[in-house]
Design a protein around this motif. Structure first.
Motif, PDB file in Angstrom:
ATOM      1  N   THR A  28       0.356  -1.232  -0.100  1.00  0.00           N
ATOM      2  CA  THR A  28       0.003   0.065  -0.118  1.00  0.00           C
ATOM      3  C   THR A  28       0.704   1.632   0.037  1.00  0.00           C
ATOM      4  OG1 THR A  28      -0.200  -0.250   2.038  1.00  0.00           O
ATOM      5  CG2 THR A  28      -1.770  -1.328   0.931  1.00  0.00           C
ATOM      6  N   CYS A  29       2.040   1.173   0.468  1.00  0.00           N
ATOM      7  CA  CYS A  29       3.016   2.327  -0.274  1.00  0.00           C
ATOM      8  C   CYS A  29       3.428   1.946  -1.226  1.00  0.00           C
ATOM      9  CB  CYS A  29       4.117   2.128   1.187  1.00  0.00           C
ATOM     10  SG  CYS A  29       3.336   2.441   2.756  1.00  0.00           S
ATOM     11  N   SER A  30       2.741   2.836  -2.247  1.00  0.00           N
ATOM     12  CA  SER A  30       3.549   2.498  -3.152  1.00  0.00           C
ATOM     13  C   SER A  30       2.696   3.978  -4.511  1.00  0.00           C
ATOM     14  CB  SER A  30       3.163   1.400  -3.898  1.00  0.00           C
ATOM     15  OG  SER A  30       1.368   0.866  -4.060  1.00  0.00           O
ATOM     16  N   SER A  31       3.134   3.688  -5.763  1.00  0.00           N
ATOM     17  CA  SER A  31       2.838   4.535  -6.551  1.00  0.00           C
ATOM     18  C   SER A  31       0.807   4.064  -7.186  1.00  0.00           C
ATOM     19  CB  SER A  31       3.322   4.819  -7.807  1.00  0.00           C
ATOM     20  OG  SER A  31       4.084   4.152  -8.140  1.00  0.00           O
ATOM     21  N   ASP A  32       0.780   2.612  -7.085  1.00  0.00           N
ATOM     22  CA  ASP A  32      -0.684   1.963  -7.513  1.00  0.00           C
ATOM     23  C   ASP A  32      -1.786   2.974  -7.072  1.00  0.00           C
ATOM     24  OD1 ASP A  32       1.459  -0.009  -8.369  1.00  0.00           O
ATOM     25  OD2 ASP A  32       1.076  -1.789  -7.280  1.00  0.00           O
ATOM     26  N   GLY A  33      -1.965   2.845  -8.435  1.00  0.00           N
ATOM     27  CA  GLY A  33      -3.580   3.362  -8.643  1.00  0.00           C
ATOM     28  C   GLY A  33      -4.062   4.616  -7.945  1.00  0.00           C
ATOM     29  N   GLN A  34      -2.530   5.260  -7.730  1.00  0.00           N
ATOM     30  CA  GLN A  34      -2.627   6.579  -6.945  1.00  0.00           C
ATOM     31  C   GLN A  34      -2.530   7.769  -8.280  1.00  0.00           C
ATOM     32  OE1 GLN A  34      -2.704   7.189  -4.075  1.00  0.00           O
ATOM     33  NE2 GLN A  34      -2.580   5.505  -3.117  1.00  0.00           N
ATOM     34  N   ALA A  35      -2.691   9.235  -7.933  1.00  0.00           N
ATOM     35  CA  ALA A  35      -3.239  10.103  -8.993  1.00  0.00           C
ATOM     36  C   ALA A  35      -1.558  11.081  -9.202  1.00  0.00           C
ATOM     37  CB  ALA A  35      -4.503  11.317  -8.182  1.00  0.00           C
ATOM     38  N   ARG A 121       4.466  11.957 -20.154  1.00  0.00           N
ATOM     39  CA  ARG A 121       4.186  10.588 -20.597  1.00  0.00           C
ATOM     40  C   ARG A 121       4.451   9.893 -21.272  1.00  0.00           C
ATOM     41  NH1 ARG A 121       0.697  11.348 -15.301  1.00  0.00           N
ATOM     42  NH2 ARG A 121       0.034  12.786 -14.964  1.00  0.00           N
ATOM     43  N   GLN A 122       5.055   9.355 -21.433  1.00  0.00           N
ATOM     44  CA  GLN A 122       5.601   7.972 -22.177  1.00  0.00           C
ATOM     45  C   GLN A 122       6.347   7.154 -21.782  1.00  0.00           C
ATOM     46  OE1 GLN A 122       8.155   9.900 -25.547  1.00  0.00           O
ATOM     47  NE2 GLN A 122       7.229  12.041 -25.535  1.00  0.00           N
ATOM     48  N   GLY A 123       5.371   6.795 -20.715  1.00  0.00           N
ATOM     49  CA  GLY A 123       5.529   5.565 -19.908  1.00  0.00           C
ATOM     50  C   GLY A 123       5.671   5.442 -18.464  1.00  0.00           C
ATOM     51  N   ARG A 124       5.556   4.352 -18.164  1.00  0.00           N
ATOM     52  CA  ARG A 124       5.394   4.190 -16.867  1.00  0.00           C
ATOM     53  C   ARG A 124       5.793   3.484 -16.147  1.00  0.00           C
ATOM     54  NH1 ARG A 124       3.614  -0.126 -13.694  1.00  0.00           N
ATOM     55  NH2 ARG A 124       1.281   0.202 -11.991  1.00  0.00           N
ATOM     56  N   LEU A 125       5.933   4.475 -14.551  1.00  0.00           N
ATOM     57  CA  LEU A 125       6.658   4.458 -13.880  1.00  0.00           C
ATOM     58  C   LEU A 125       6.132   4.477 -11.909  1.00  0.00           C
ATOM     59  CD1 LEU A 125      10.056   5.269 -12.665  1.00  0.00           C
ATOM     60  CD2 LEU A 125       9.124   7.509 -12.433  1.00  0.00           C
ATOM     61  N   ARG A 126       6.808   3.568 -11.995  1.00  0.00           N
ATOM     62  CA  ARG A 126       6.401   2.620 -10.520  1.00  0.00           C
ATOM     63  C   ARG A 126       7.653   2.465  -9.560  1.00  0.00           C
ATOM     64  NH1 ARG A 126       5.852  -2.156  -6.798  1.00  0.00           N
ATOM     65  NH2 ARG A 126       3.340  -1.907  -5.892  1.00  0.00           N
ATOM     66  N   VAL A 127       6.417   3.349  -8.324  1.00  0.00           N
ATOM     67  CA  VAL A 127       7.527   3.679  -7.217  1.00  0.00           C
ATOM     68  C   VAL A 127       7.099   2.917  -5.890  1.00  0.00           C
ATOM     69  CG1 VAL A 127       9.149   5.353  -8.360  1.00  0.00           C
ATOM     70  CG2 VAL A 127       6.890   5.659  -6.030  1.00  0.00           C
ATOM     71  N   ALA A 128       7.923   2.216  -4.713  1.00  0.00           N
ATOM     72  CA  ALA A 128       7.636   1.255  -4.013  1.00  0.00           C
ATOM     73  C   ALA A 128       8.767   1.519  -2.746  1.00  0.00           C
ATOM     74  CB  ALA A 128       6.872   0.022  -4.282  1.00  0.00           C
ATOM     75  N   GLN A 129       7.635   1.705  -1.717  1.00  0.00           N
ATOM     76  CA  GLN A 129       8.978   1.656  -0.440  1.00  0.00           C
ATOM     77  C   GLN A 129       8.776   0.608   0.570  1.00  0.00           C
ATOM     78  OE1 GLN A 129       6.823   6.026   0.318  1.00  0.00           O
ATOM     79  NE2 GLN A 129       7.525   4.793   2.518  1.00  0.00           N
ATOM     80  N   GLY A 138      13.760  -0.005   2.904  1.00  0.00           N
ATOM     81  CA  GLY A 138      13.540  -0.594   1.026  1.00  0.00           C
ATOM     82  C   GLY A 138      13.220   0.473   0.202  1.00  0.00           C
ATOM     83  N   THR A 139      13.289   0.356  -1.388  1.00  0.00           N
ATOM     84  CA  THR A 139      12.554   0.943  -2.213  1.00  0.00           C
ATOM     85  C   THR A 139      12.926   0.426  -3.432  1.00  0.00           C
ATOM     86  OG1 THR A 139      15.092   2.336  -3.262  1.00  0.00           O
ATOM     87  CG2 THR A 139      14.047   3.243  -1.777  1.00  0.00           C
ATOM     88  N   SER A 140      11.664   0.294  -4.582  1.00  0.00           N
ATOM     89  CA  SER A 140      11.906  -0.841  -5.464  1.00  0.00           C
ATOM     90  C   SER A 140      11.178   0.479  -6.839  1.00  0.00           C
ATOM     91  CB  SER A 140      10.369  -2.085  -5.289  1.00  0.00           C
ATOM     92  OG  SER A 140      10.919  -2.582  -6.304  1.00  0.00           O
ATOM     93  N   ARG A 210       7.802   9.683   1.916  1.00  0.00           N
ATOM     94  CA  ARG A 210       7.467   8.681   0.571  1.00  0.00           C
ATOM     95  C   ARG A 210       8.256   9.029  -0.581  1.00  0.00           C
ATOM     96  NH1 ARG A 210       2.219  13.020  -0.255  1.00  0.00           N
ATOM     97  NH2 ARG A 210       1.111  12.430   1.747  1.00  0.00           N
ATOM     98  N   LEU A 211       7.810   8.435  -1.468  1.00  0.00           N
ATOM     99  CA  LEU A 211       9.453   8.455  -2.668  1.00  0.00           C
ATOM    100  C   LEU A 211       8.504   8.860  -3.677  1.00  0.00           C
ATOM    101  CD1 LEU A 211      10.855   4.828  -2.501  1.00  0.00           C
ATOM    102  CD2 LEU A 211      11.498   6.484  -2.193  1.00  0.00           C
ATOM    103  N   LEU A 212       9.361  10.296  -4.149  1.00  0.00           N
ATOM    104  CA  LEU A 212       8.849  10.606  -5.589  1.00  0.00           C
ATOM    105  C   LEU A 212       9.636  10.682  -6.757  1.00  0.00           C
ATOM    106  CD1 LEU A 212       6.745  13.700  -5.667  1.00  0.00           C
ATOM    107  CD2 LEU A 212       8.978  13.625  -6.949  1.00  0.00           C
ATOM    108  N   GLY A 213       9.772   9.994  -7.569  1.00  0.00           N
ATOM    109  CA  GLY A 213      10.568   9.503  -8.533  1.00  0.00           C
ATOM    110  C   GLY A 213       9.650  10.344 -10.353  1.00  0.00           C
TER     111      GLY A 213
END
Length: 240
Positions: A28-35, A121-129, A138-140, A210-213
């Motif tokens: 739940t600490c990820s960018s999944d499903g987030q604006a 927006r030329q791709g999908r970037l996913r970040v998670a902690q 730990g970061t992904s 948080r992570l912001l990338g």
């Protein structure tokens, strides 16, 4: 705010951190499903300018993530009022905007602000902690794009989401605590992934991290922006 150099974590701790990040692939600490932020504004505050921290600054457009870099003071060093939260990583960002530490220091009572154009927006970037363990987290990161270009790079920032009123700031802030800059593989490479631990400076509250990338092209134009949002995160309103 307090910032001291922590002792290096042992191999077992780093292994646990990386395993934590991997185990949180569906975290739940990820960018999944987030604006996702549409753009980023970078604000540079001199460590000796307490008035900059107490200033609301200019309004931040909706959908823009406003980042605060506290730049070390060459003049006052550790005696500067905001030195406890200053990061030397900010000195790497300044030349990219044609700025210097002296220019930031001479900005008097206002932060120097620089805004990126909205991401293409030329791709999908996913970040998670993962979990914080012994001053590390730990970061992904995963980057997928069908139009890969040479010269792409990743900026990954560990930020502390501070609600308005924290340490006398009239506005919510995303305070940069640590950063990572990596070159990405060239055209034809498979989807790119990275798993690593990032250090948490002393004084940062792990529960507010948080992570912001973002991924940018060779000309510095943003191709994608993402940030983690953890379950039950307090909404800071920092630029969105």
């Amino acid at each position: 705010m307090s910032l001291r150099a922590p002792a290096l974590a042992g191999l077992a701790v780093l292994t646990a951190l990386l395993a934590s990040a991997a185990a949180h692939a569906q975290s739940t600490c990820s960018s999944d499903g987030q604006a996702r932020p549409r753009a980023v504004r970078e604000r540079f505050l001199s460590a000796q300018c307490s008035d900059c921290w107490a200033s609301a600054g200019s309004p931040v457009p909706a959908g823009t993530a406003a980042l605060d870099w506290i730049v070390p003071s060459a003049e006052l060093g550790d005696e500067a009022p905001l030195s406890a939260a200053a990061t030397r990583d900010s000195l790497e960002r300044l030349p990219r905007w044609g700025l210097t530490e002296e220019a930031v220091r001479q900005s008097a009572s206002a932060a120097l602000e620089k805004s990126h154009l909205p991401a293409k927006r030329q791709g999908r970037l996913r970040v998670a902690q993962g979990r914080a363990v012994n001053d590390y987290i730990g970061t992904s990161v995963q980057w997928q794009s069908h139009s890969k270009q040479a010269g792409q790079s990743l900026w990954l920032l560990l930020v502390e989401a501070l609600p308005a009123g924290t340490e006398g700031s009239p506005v919510a802030r995303l305070l940069v605590r640590n950063s990572l800059n990596l070159d990405l593989p060239g055209p034809g490479a498979k989807p790119w992934r990275d798993l690593r631990a990032m250090r948490i400076p002393e004084g940062a509250n792990p529960e507010r991290l948080r992570l912001l990338g973002w991924v940018q092209d060779a000309q510095g134009r943003m191709l994608a922006i993402s940030e983690t949002v953890c379950k039950n995160d307090p909404e800071t309103g920092a630029g969105r």
